[in-house]
Design an enzyme around this catalytic site. Structure first.
Site, PDB file in Angstrom:
ATOM      1  N   ASP A  13       0.839  -1.204   0.000  1.00 17.31           N
ATOM      2  CA  ASP A  13       0.000   0.000   0.000  1.00 17.31           C
ATOM      3  C   ASP A  13       0.877   1.258   0.000  1.00 17.31           C
ATOM      4  O   ASP A  13       0.541   2.272  -0.621  1.00 17.31           O
ATOM      5  CB  ASP A  13      -0.886  -0.030   1.252  1.00 17.31           C
ATOM      6  CG  ASP A  13      -2.065   0.920   1.173  1.00 17.31           C
ATOM      7  OD1 ASP A  13      -2.249   1.559   0.124  1.00 17.31           O
ATOM      8  OD2 ASP A  13      -2.788   1.046   2.177  1.00 17.31           O
ATOM      9  N   CYS A 236      -3.110   7.368  -2.309  1.00 16.95           N
ATOM     10  CA  CYS A 236      -4.064   6.566  -3.063  1.00 16.95           C
ATOM     11  C   CYS A 236      -4.063   7.078  -4.490  1.00 16.95           C
ATOM     12  O   CYS A 236      -4.375   8.247  -4.731  1.00 16.95           O
ATOM     13  CB  CYS A 236      -5.452   6.662  -2.449  1.00 16.95           C
ATOM     14  SG  CYS A 236      -6.677   5.790  -3.416  1.00 16.95           S
TER      15      CYS A 236
END
Ligand code: COA
Ligand code: ZN
Length: 301
Positions: A13, A236
């Site tokens: 991530d 993100c």
């Protein structure tokens, strides 16, 4: 002391949202260093399209180099092709990704929520036959960059489905870091009226500097699994302006200071963050890291 399970998501991530390109040796060393800090569960990579996310290419080789370690190395699988790659590589632990927001799932994996569930149900059946461990990610639980605030009901329904299909753990994410502690407190109250939080993890991002407060609010609900990313790496790609995951060292600092046992060395994590920063274009955002080691003694209670 009560135990907390900490899941380090930086190697997937975190790195996938950086603009640098990272060598395989670097990715492998990062995971080795994190394991040496005491981390036992890591999201180590993903089997996604290398065109979409070049930082995660050759995750097979990451697993190959680290498979003898006695830790849980999980790899994100977005579709059938990704699952086949995981099986061929011999991976023992996979992660599946969906979200409460239709628009967000569409942007991320180019499927509707229902289609993602159907694909994952099929993958899960086979993964269970192969005795693989499955982590489900449910993103945008508190808010979506396209759809705004999300309902608790959809988080509950989708979490139920993820467990029904065989997920061993489901991580609920504030993917863009918009949750307020009050929303978080109310969320868990409603959630727990329908579902146990025994195998539920909380995944916060620190866009508004509220991640630690949200973890504190989550602790009231008896959730005992938390995700974080060393140095606060991340962001993100499908949500402009969203900042990184909550920094692992800040999570460990908070939890250990409250008397929970994580099995992770804060000092070693900070050393790892310092090493990591030498490989990045920009300074790490983690506030604890930025102030260490001068004020480190404050974490001891
Ligand atoms: N691994 C490797 N390559 C893959 C792949 C996978 N899991 N899934 C698709 N591909 C490749 C296909 O082979 C095809 O390659 P080509 O152009 O050389 O023929 C290309 O990607 C497009 O394939 P397609 O089946 O049309 O996929 P898609 O466009 O519907 O979706 C995704 C592809 C969503 C899997 C891809 O965009 C992706 O991996 N995105 C990243 C998702 C992600 O990591 N999000 C972060 C989660 S927080
Ligand atoms: Zn995240």
């Amino acid at each position: 002391m009560e135990k907390i399970k900490f899941v380090e998501v930086g190697p997937r991530d975190g790195l996938q949202n950086q603009t640098e390109s990272f060598s395989l040796d670097f990715r492998i060393e990062l995971i080795e260093r994190l394991v040496n800090c005491g981390v036992e569960s890591l999201e180590a990579g993903s089997f996604v399209s290398p065109k979409a996310i070049p930082q995660m290419q050759d995750s097979e080789k990451v697993f190959e180099a680290l498979k003898s370690k006695a830790v849980d190395l999980s790899f994100l699988v977005p579709n059938r092709k990704g699952f086949d790659r995981a099986v061929t590589a011999g991976v023992r632990s996979i992660a599946l990704f969906t979200a409460t927001s239709e628009a967000f799932v569409q942007k991320n994996i180019r499927m509707s929520i229902d289609d993602s569930m159907r694909v994952f149900e099929e993958i899960s059946r086979e993964a269970k036959d192969r005795k693989m461990r499955i982590r489900g990610y449910l993103s945008t639980v508190f808010g979506c960059p396209y759809e705004g605030r999300q309902s608790v009901t959809s988080a509950i329904e989708l979490t139920k489905r993820l467990f029904q299909m065989g997920c061993d753990e489901v991580s609920l994410g504030d993917t863009i870091g918009v949750a307020h502690p009050r929303q978080v407190r109310e969320f868990w109250k409603d959630f727990r009226s329908e579902l146990s939080v025994k195998n539920v993890a909380a995944h916060f991002h620190d866009t508004r500097g509220a991640a630690l407060a949200n973890i504190l609010a989550t602790l009231e609900s008896e959730v005992r699994i938390f995700d974080g990313s060393v140095g606060g790496l991340g962001g993100c790609p499908y949500a402009a302006g969203a900042s990184g995951n909550v920094a692992s060292e800040e999570v460990i600092w908070l939890l250990e200071g409250l008397g929970f046992e994580t099995g992770i060395s804060l000092e070693e994590l900070l050393t790892t963050a310092a090493w990591l920063e030498t490989h990045l274009k920009n300074p790490l955002k983690s506030k604890l890291y930025r102030s260490a080691p001068k004020h480190l003694y404050y974490h001891k209670v």
